[in-house]
Design a protein around this motif. Structure first.
Motif, PDB file in Angstrom:
ATOM      1  N   SER A   6       8.800  20.276 -11.898  1.00 50.47           N
ATOM      2  CA  SER A   6       7.790  21.104 -11.170  1.00 50.47           C
ATOM      3  C   SER A   6       8.420  22.508 -11.110  1.00 50.47           C
ATOM      4  CB  SER A   6       7.642  20.722  -9.626  1.00 50.47           C
ATOM      5  OG  SER A   6       6.887  19.464  -9.658  1.00 50.47           O
ATOM      6  N   LEU A  37       4.505  20.631 -13.920  1.00 48.01           N
ATOM      7  CA  LEU A  37       3.548  20.798 -12.807  1.00 48.01           C
ATOM      8  C   LEU A  37       4.049  22.169 -12.463  1.00 48.01           C
ATOM      9  CD1 LEU A  37       1.648  18.920 -11.601  1.00 48.01           C
ATOM     10  CD2 LEU A  37       3.317  18.687  -9.631  1.00 48.01           C
ATOM     11  N   TYR A  39       3.326  25.633 -10.210  1.00 49.19           N
ATOM     12  CA  TYR A  39       2.956  26.225  -8.975  1.00 49.19           C
ATOM     13  C   TYR A  39       3.059  27.840  -9.388  1.00 49.19           C
ATOM     14  CZ  TYR A  39       3.808  21.924  -6.644  1.00 49.19           C
ATOM     15  OH  TYR A  39       3.819  20.466  -6.428  1.00 49.19           O
ATOM     16  N   PRO A 231       2.232  13.024 -11.882  1.00 48.26           N
ATOM     17  CA  PRO A 231       2.297  13.760 -10.685  1.00 48.26           C
ATOM     18  C   PRO A 231       1.231  14.480 -10.371  1.00 48.26           C
ATOM     19  CG  PRO A 231       3.554  14.877 -11.890  1.00 48.26           C
ATOM     20  CD  PRO A 231       3.305  13.493 -12.663  1.00 48.26           C
ATOM     21  N   TYR A 232       0.750  14.755  -9.104  1.00 47.57           N
ATOM     22  CA  TYR A 232      -0.623  15.480  -8.677  1.00 47.57           C
ATOM     23  C   TYR A 232      -0.276  16.101  -7.340  1.00 47.57           C
ATOM     24  CZ  TYR A 232      -5.280  16.814  -7.171  1.00 47.57           C
ATOM     25  OH  TYR A 232      -6.214  17.464  -6.670  1.00 47.57           O
ATOM     26  N   ASP A 233      -0.683  17.560  -7.373  1.00 54.25           N
ATOM     27  CA  ASP A 233      -0.681  18.284  -6.058  1.00 54.25           C
ATOM     28  C   ASP A 233      -1.796  19.144  -6.271  1.00 54.25           C
ATOM     29  OD1 ASP A 233      -0.209  20.252  -4.191  1.00 54.25           O
ATOM     30  OD2 ASP A 233       1.985  19.924  -4.325  1.00 54.25           O
ATOM     31  N   ALA A 235      -2.185  21.962  -5.127  1.00 52.69           N
ATOM     32  CA  ALA A 235      -1.754  23.493  -5.207  1.00 52.69           C
ATOM     33  C   ALA A 235      -1.187  23.883  -6.737  1.00 52.69           C
ATOM     34  CB  ALA A 235      -0.709  23.590  -4.006  1.00 52.69           C
ATOM     35  N   ALA A 236      -1.112  22.809  -7.256  1.00 50.57           N
ATOM     36  CA  ALA A 236      -0.358  23.021  -8.927  1.00 50.57           C
ATOM     37  C   ALA A 236      -1.355  22.806  -9.980  1.00 50.57           C
ATOM     38  CB  ALA A 236       0.881  22.209  -8.898  1.00 50.57           C
ATOM     39  N   THR A 238      -1.471  21.069 -14.015  1.00 48.97           N
ATOM     40  CA  THR A 238      -0.803  20.249 -15.081  1.00 48.97           C
ATOM     41  C   THR A 238      -0.674  20.965 -16.162  1.00 48.97           C
ATOM     42  OG1 THR A 238      -1.215  18.225 -13.850  1.00 48.97           O
ATOM     43  CG2 THR A 238      -0.470  17.948 -15.950  1.00 48.97           C
TER      44      THR A 238
END
Length: 319
Positions: A6, A37, A39, A231-233, A235-236, A238
């Motif tokens: 990240s 990932l 941000y 992974p997943y967010d 706010a971000a 991939t």
């Protein structure tokens, strides 16, 4: 999934020790998985959601209406079910991917019809969902800016004296696919070996993905962990690198191998829409791989971007 690093682009933009840390994390993360990932990406908040909502209105139109915009893989418009099998890119003959796509691409023609008819086709916009044009145009502009910044970061991560991509992406080819993965209740039980998108790597430089998580969602393959959920967010974004960038790196970084699972019996109504931006380079860009000690493999010959990509696009097209 710890294999996927990240990173926060805001820290890299700040310069100094923080930027050096990000560059190291990028190199290590790409060497592990070919995925990040990201941000601090700068894409306006809410824009992807607006695109997704408009795309859902298009995909909800009757099939006869969508058929007015039907094209094959590589075209501009609606790519219906049964037209694509990404597993073919790995030499695996799988059933067609369980998806439909609305595709747009670079609309900056060169004036050479032989080039433009392949790489710079005019985009087609549905009259029934007029807002889609402005939304997708704004989104792809923002993601192209991000993609150029990522390429600059990747050059810095290898401590190159200059960013070679500045001279290779003046009029780049790119495609943005809006993928709709219908629910199990619509498509029925998957055939053996059938996926929403079969196992594959992407073909270009960077891919930027805005996705919805789900039971039948994205998985990433690494040598250390095999297949695992990405992974997943919210706010971000991939990001993964494709075959062309992996080749440029002298195979230092692997092209990110991934798949999208078929709809699951445990979530029969799951209905997902993903925005996938495939960035490349100028169609005639000559890519010269990095040699050891930066690259891992020596004596790789230069390649021309369009020729490199065309072979791979043809491999996944059905019919």
């Amino acid at each position: 999934m710890n294999a996927i690093a990240s990173i926060d682009l805001a820290r890299w933009r700040a310069g100094g020790p923080a930027a050096a840390e990000i560059e190291h994390e990028v190199d290590e993360g790409l060497r592990r998985a070919g995925f990040l990932l990201v941000y601090g990406h700068g894409v306006p908040e809410g824009l992807a959601g607006d695109v997704r909502a408009a795309a859902r209105r298009f995909f909800a139109l009757p099939a006869a209406v969508r058929e007015k915009y039907a094209v094959t893989v590589g075209g501009r418009g609606w790519i219906g079910p049964g037209k694509e099998a990404n597993g073919y890119a790995e030499g695996t003959r799988t059933p067609p991917d369980l998806k439909e796509t609305f595709a747009v691409g670079a609309d900056t023609p060169t004036g050479d019809r032989a080039v433009d008819d392949v790489w710079f086709l005019p985009n087609v916009w549905p009259d029934e969902v007029r807002e889609l044009r402005d939304l997708v145009t704004a989104y792809t502009a923002a993601v192209r800016t991000l993609s150029d910044e990522l390429l600059a970061l990747f050059a810095a991560a290898l401590q190159l004296p200059a960013n070679p991509f500045q001279n290779l992406a003046g009029r780049p080819t790119w495609t943005c696919n809006i993928n709709h993965y219908p629910p199990l209740t619509t498509v029925g039980a998957p055939e053996p070996g059938q996926f929403r998108i079969g196992p594959h790597t992407d073909f270009g430089t960077v891919t930027v993905l805005d996705r919805e998580p789900g039971a039948g969602g994205l998985q990433v393959y690494t040598e250390a962990e095999g297949w695992a959920d990405a992974p997943y967010d919210p706010a971000a974004l991939t990001v993964n690198i494709g075959d062309l960038l992996a080749y440029w790196s002298g195979q230092r970084w692997p092209s990110g191998r991934h798949r999208v699972l078929p709809p699951q019996a445990t979530a029969p109504e799951e209905d997902l829409v993903s925005l996938i931006y495939f960035y490349e380079l100028d169609h005639d860009a000559v890519v010269t791989p990095l040699t050891p000690p930066i690259g891992r493999v020596g004596n790789l010959p230069p390649v021309v971007s369009a020729e490199f990509l065309r072979v791979r696009l043809d491999a996944i097209t059905i019919g």
